[in-house]
Design an enzyme around this catalytic site. Structure first.
Site, mmCIF file in Angstrom:
data_model
loop_
_atom_site.group_PDB
_atom_site.id
_atom_site.type_symbol
_atom_site.label_atom_id
_atom_site.label_comp_id
_atom_site.label_asym_id
_atom_site.label_seq_id
_atom_site.Cartn_x
_atom_site.Cartn_y
_atom_site.Cartn_z
ATOM 1 N N HIS A 91 0.851 -1.200 0.000
ATOM 2 C CA HIS A 91 0.000 0.000 0.000
ATOM 3 C C HIS A 91 0.885 1.249 0.000
ATOM 4 O O HIS A 91 0.555 2.249 -0.634
ATOM 5 C CB HIS A 91 -0.883 0.040 1.261
ATOM 6 C CG HIS A 91 -1.828 -1.107 1.380
ATOM 7 N ND1 HIS A 91 -1.673 -2.111 2.309
ATOM 8 C CD2 HIS A 91 -2.948 -1.414 0.679
ATOM 9 C CE1 HIS A 91 -2.666 -2.978 2.184
ATOM 10 N NE2 HIS A 91 -3.448 -2.592 1.210
ATOM 11 N N GLY A 123 -2.777 -2.001 -6.890
ATOM 12 C CA GLY A 123 -1.623 -2.891 -7.012
ATOM 13 C C GLY A 123 -1.889 -4.000 -8.025
ATOM 14 O O GLY A 123 -3.019 -4.478 -8.155
ATOM 15 N N GLN A 134 -8.546 -7.820 -10.450
ATOM 16 C CA GLN A 134 -9.250 -6.657 -9.898
ATOM 17 C C GLN A 134 -8.901 -5.391 -10.678
ATOM 18 O O GLN A 134 -9.796 -4.640 -11.096
ATOM 19 C CB GLN A 134 -8.869 -6.486 -8.421
ATOM 20 C CG GLN A 134 -9.302 -5.157 -7.818
ATOM 21 C CD GLN A 134 -9.099 -5.098 -6.311
ATOM 22 O OE1 GLN A 134 -9.877 -5.673 -5.563
ATOM 23 N NE2 GLN A 134 -8.082 -4.392 -5.851
HETATM 24 O O1 PAF Z 1 -7.808 -4.387 -3.052
HETATM 25 C C1 PAF Z 1 -8.484 -4.045 -2.057
HETATM 26 O O2 PAF Z 1 -7.944 -3.787 -0.974
HETATM 27 C C2 PAF Z 1 -9.999 -3.906 -2.181
HETATM 28 O O3 PAF Z 1 -10.520 -4.869 -3.026
HETATM 29 C C3 PAF Z 1 -10.442 -2.497 -2.610
HETATM 30 C C4 PAF Z 1 -9.955 -2.136 -4.002
HETATM 31 C C5 PAF Z 1 -9.921 -1.471 -1.608
HETATM 32 C C6 PAF Z 1 -11.971 -2.418 -2.621
HETATM 33 O O4 PAF Z 1 -12.512 -2.696 -1.364
#
Ligand code: PAF
Length: 283
Positions: A37, A148, A154
């Site tokens: 992060h 990421g 995603q």
């Molecule tokens: O990758 C994550 O941490 C989650 O899927 C996100 C993008 C914050 C959505 O809740």
């Protein structure tokens, strides 16, 4: 840096900044921040005038038997880390703030990929992700958002949603951050025992073997796949899926790869009760 918990307060804080022409970067997270992060926040701080880190453990992207309840929660430490990297706001709404009427009935879905790869084993997961990410884009009015590449499916789906629905936001992919051992950073690594953590290295080791084989000229999809599967199985992992897919549309390759193919290997595997995902682009 300010921690803001209400949607109205975040809008009030950001609107004047946007009016002054300041660019806003959003880093959506579910908290339990780690250096992965950190890399997203750093990228936003470098590119944008204002960085908002959202910390929201989104219940609608978890299945009934998943780890929502045990997911690590530590807002204070998260806020400190975000501040130390230069974030301006942490947006940490409650579930009631985000979903005042209970689970939302209007959902954002991807028709083709929501049931494949991770989606095949986590029904409803991606519609939960796309819905909350849409809400965060609309709430923040951000110009840029950072995701990421560890969650490869995603970020692919978010990019497609932004194109399909004309969100006025630029999506930035940030490379996977790995421990020196090769393990991809994840909040879920905290669940691993010491032994499982060592065994879990077999994912990145298998992916590295496949990449090396590809670079040495191997083009058989099944051979590349098997290298990863065998590495995981040899280390007591349970493979959920290993797929060799096209970076452009995430559809599976079969047979032999062609020179023009852009390839990524996607993996999900369990070590003990912990599900980990990882991937590697081959070219
Ligand atoms: O990758 C994550 O941490 C989650 O899927 C996100 C993008 C914050 C959505 O809740």
């Amino acid at each position: 840096m300010q921690v803001i918990k209400s949607i109205d307060a975040l809008r009030e804080a950001l609107k004047p900044l946007a009016k002054q022409g300041k660019t806003i970067g959003l880093v959506p997270t579910m908290g339990a921040l780690h250096d992965g992060h950190g890399a997203l926040i750093k990228a936003s701080v470098k590119d944008c005038d204002v960085t908002v880190v959202s910390v929201f453990l989104n219940p609608i992207q978890f299945g009934k038997n998943e780890d929502l309840d045990k997911y690590p929660k530590r807002l204070e430490a998260d806020a400190k880390l975000a501040e130390s990297i230069g974030a301006d706001f942490v947006f940490a709404p409650s579930v009631a703030e985000m979903y005042p009427d209970g689970d939302p009935l209007t959902l954002v879905r991807d028709e083709t990929l929501e049931g494949m790869y991770c989606g095949a084993y986590r029904p409803g997961h991606f519609r939960g992700v796309l819905t909350v990410v849409s809400k965060l884009f609309l709430i923040s009015g951000a110009d840029h958002a950072y995701f990421g590449e560890k969650d490869y499916q995603q970020v692919f789906l978010i990019e497609r949603m932004v194109r399909d629905l004309n969100f006025d936001i630029k999506i930035h992919r940030v490379k996977i951050v790995r421990e020196a051992s090769g393990l991809a950073l994840s909040s879920r690594n905290e669940y691993l025992t010491d032994v499982e953590r060592k065994q879990a290295l077999s994912i990145s080791e298998g992916l590295k073997l496949a990449k090396q084989a590809f670079e040495d000229g191997e083009r058989r999809v099944s051979f590349l796949r098997d290298l990863v599967i065998k590495s995981i199985l040899a280390n007591r992992g349970q493979v959920q899926f290993v797929e060799v897919v096209n970076q452009k549309d995430l559809q599976k390759f079969a047979g032999a790869l062609q020179p023009e193919d852009k390839v990524v290997i996607l993996v999900a595997a369990f070590f003990g009760k912990t599900r980990l995902i990882d991937n590697i682009e081959l070219n």
